[in-house]
Design a protein around this motif. Structure first.
Motif, mmCIF file in Angstrom:
data_model
loop_
_atom_site.group_PDB
_atom_site.id
_atom_site.type_symbol
_atom_site.label_atom_id
_atom_site.label_comp_id
_atom_site.label_asym_id
_atom_site.label_seq_id
_atom_site.Cartn_x
_atom_site.Cartn_y
_atom_site.Cartn_z
ATOM 1 N N PHE A 165 0.826 -1.202 0.000
ATOM 2 C CA PHE A 165 0.000 0.000 0.000
ATOM 3 C C PHE A 165 0.872 1.269 0.000
ATOM 4 O O PHE A 165 0.974 1.945 1.029
ATOM 5 N N PRO A 166 1.512 1.614 -1.107
ATOM 6 C CA PRO A 166 2.271 2.871 -1.144
ATOM 7 C C PRO A 166 1.344 4.079 -1.107
ATOM 8 O O PRO A 166 0.268 4.077 -1.718
ATOM 9 N N MET A 167 1.766 5.109 -0.374
ATOM 10 C CA MET A 167 0.942 6.301 -0.165
ATOM 11 C C MET A 167 1.743 7.548 -0.553
ATOM 12 O O MET A 167 2.906 7.683 -0.187
ATOM 13 N N LYS A 168 1.080 8.445 -1.269
ATOM 14 C CA LYS A 168 1.690 9.737 -1.580
ATOM 15 C C LYS A 168 1.144 10.771 -0.608
ATOM 16 O O LYS A 168 -0.076 10.907 -0.455
ATOM 17 N N VAL A 169 2.034 11.487 0.064
ATOM 18 C CA VAL A 169 1.595 12.462 1.058
ATOM 19 C C VAL A 169 2.223 13.823 0.782
ATOM 20 O O VAL A 169 3.294 13.924 0.173
#
Length: 265
Positions: A165-169
Motif C-alpha cells: 500500500f504505497p501512499m503519496k503524502v
C-alpha cells in the motif's frame, strides 16, 4: 566496471518499486530533488533520474554494505554526478533544502513512523513523499494524519502473494483544505449508510485507505474477501477465554462487510 550508459534500469525493478517511484512524479512536469531513504541497490534513485522524475537524488542507507553496492550501480549507469550516496540513519544526514521530495519504501511501519517523526520533513524542505510501510498499515495512516500530513493518493499492489500500500503524502496542505477533502470523502460513506458515525468512516479509511475505497480498487475487493476468510477462520478457533480478541475480530469483520457493500454499490 561495465558502463551501462543509457540502458534502462526498469528490467531490474519489481512492480512495487516502479509504482513507488512513479507515484512521486509531479503532474506539472517539474523535476524533483529526491531523498531515497533505505536505498538498498539504488535502483529507485537511478529510475527517478532515467525517467525524468528527478534531476538529482540522495541515496541513503543505514548500512555500509548496501550503500557501497548502490554506489557501484549508480556508477555503472553513469549517474554519479547527479546521485549522491550517503550513510545515514533515516534522514539524519540530509541537509536542509537538499531535497524537496522523499521516498521510503519496504520498511516496517513502526520504523518508518520513527524515521518520519525524527526527520522533521517540513523543516528539511520536504513537500512531497511516497511512503510504503510493510506492516502496521492502519496505524501508519492514522500516524500520518496525526502528524499533519495528508494522503493525496494511494495504490494497491499484489506481488508474490503479498499486498502493498504505497501512499503519496504532502506536508504543506492547509488545515482547512485537509478538513474540506476529508469531510467530502466521509460524506460519500454516510450517504450510503447513515447509521455510521464520522469515527466509523475514519476507521475504515485507516484500515483500507480512502483512495482505495473511493476508487473501488479491484485489488481491494480481493484483499477484503481474503481478510473475511481469515477472520472467520480465526473466530472458529477462539473460545470464551479470548473475549477481547473475539471483539476485535468481529469489529474487523463488520468493517470488511461495510467496505464490500460500498464497493458493490
Amino acid at each position: 566496471m561495465t558502463d551501462m550508459g543509457n540502458a534502462p534500469i526498469l528490467s531490474k525493478m519489481s512492480q512495487r518499486l516502479v509504482t513507488v517511484a512513479e507515484m512521486l512524479r509531479d503532474d506539472s512536469g517539474k523535476k524533483l530533488a529526491v531523498a531515497d531513504v533505505g536505498c538498498d541497490h539504488g535502483y529507485v534513485s537511478i529510475y527517478l533520474i532515467q525517467s525524468g522524475i528527478a534531476s538529482s537524488a540522495v541515496a541513503m542507507d543505514v548500512r555500509q554494505g548496501p550503500l557501497s553496492g548502490a554506489s557501484d550501480n549508480i556508477g555503472e549507469y553513469g549517474l554519479l554526478d547527479v546521485i549522491t550516496t550517503r550513510l545515514s540513519d533515516g534522514l539524519k544526514e540530509l541537509k536542509k533544502g537538499e531535497a524537496d521530495s522523499l521516498i521510503i519504501a519496504g520498511m516496517g511501519g513502526k520504523l518508518m513512523m520513527r524515521l518520519v517523526k525524527e526527520g522533521n520533513l517540513k523543516e528539511l524542505g520536504i513537500r512531497t513523499a511516497v511512503l510504503q510501510p510493510q506492516s502496521d498499515i492502519s496505524e501508519f495512516r492514522a500516524f500520518l494524519r496525526d502528524e499533519g500530513f495528508f494522503i493525496t493518493d494511494e495504490k494497491m499492489i499484489l506481488e508474490d502473494g503479498k499486498y502493498y500500500f504505497p501512499m503519496k503524502v504532502v506536508t504543506d496542505m492547509s488545515q482547512d483544505e485537509k478538513e474540506d477533502i476529508l469531510n467530502k470523502n466521509i460524506k460519500s460513506f454516510l450517504d450510503l449508510d447513515n447509521s455510521l458515525s464520522r469515527e466509523d468512516v475514519i476507521r475504515l479509511f485507516d484500515r483500507y485507505g480512502a483512495h482505495n475505497l473511493l476508487r473501488k480498487d479491484p485489488l481491494l475487493k480481493s484483499f477484503l474477501e481474503h481478510g473475511k476468510e481469515v477472520c472467520e477462520s480465526i473466530l472458529k478457533s477462539l473460545d470464551d477465554s479470548h473475549l477481547g480478541r473475539i471483539t476485535e475480530i468481529k469489529e474487523e469483520l463488520s468493517d470488511i462487510s461495510f467496505a464490500l457493500k460500498y464497493m458493490d454499490e
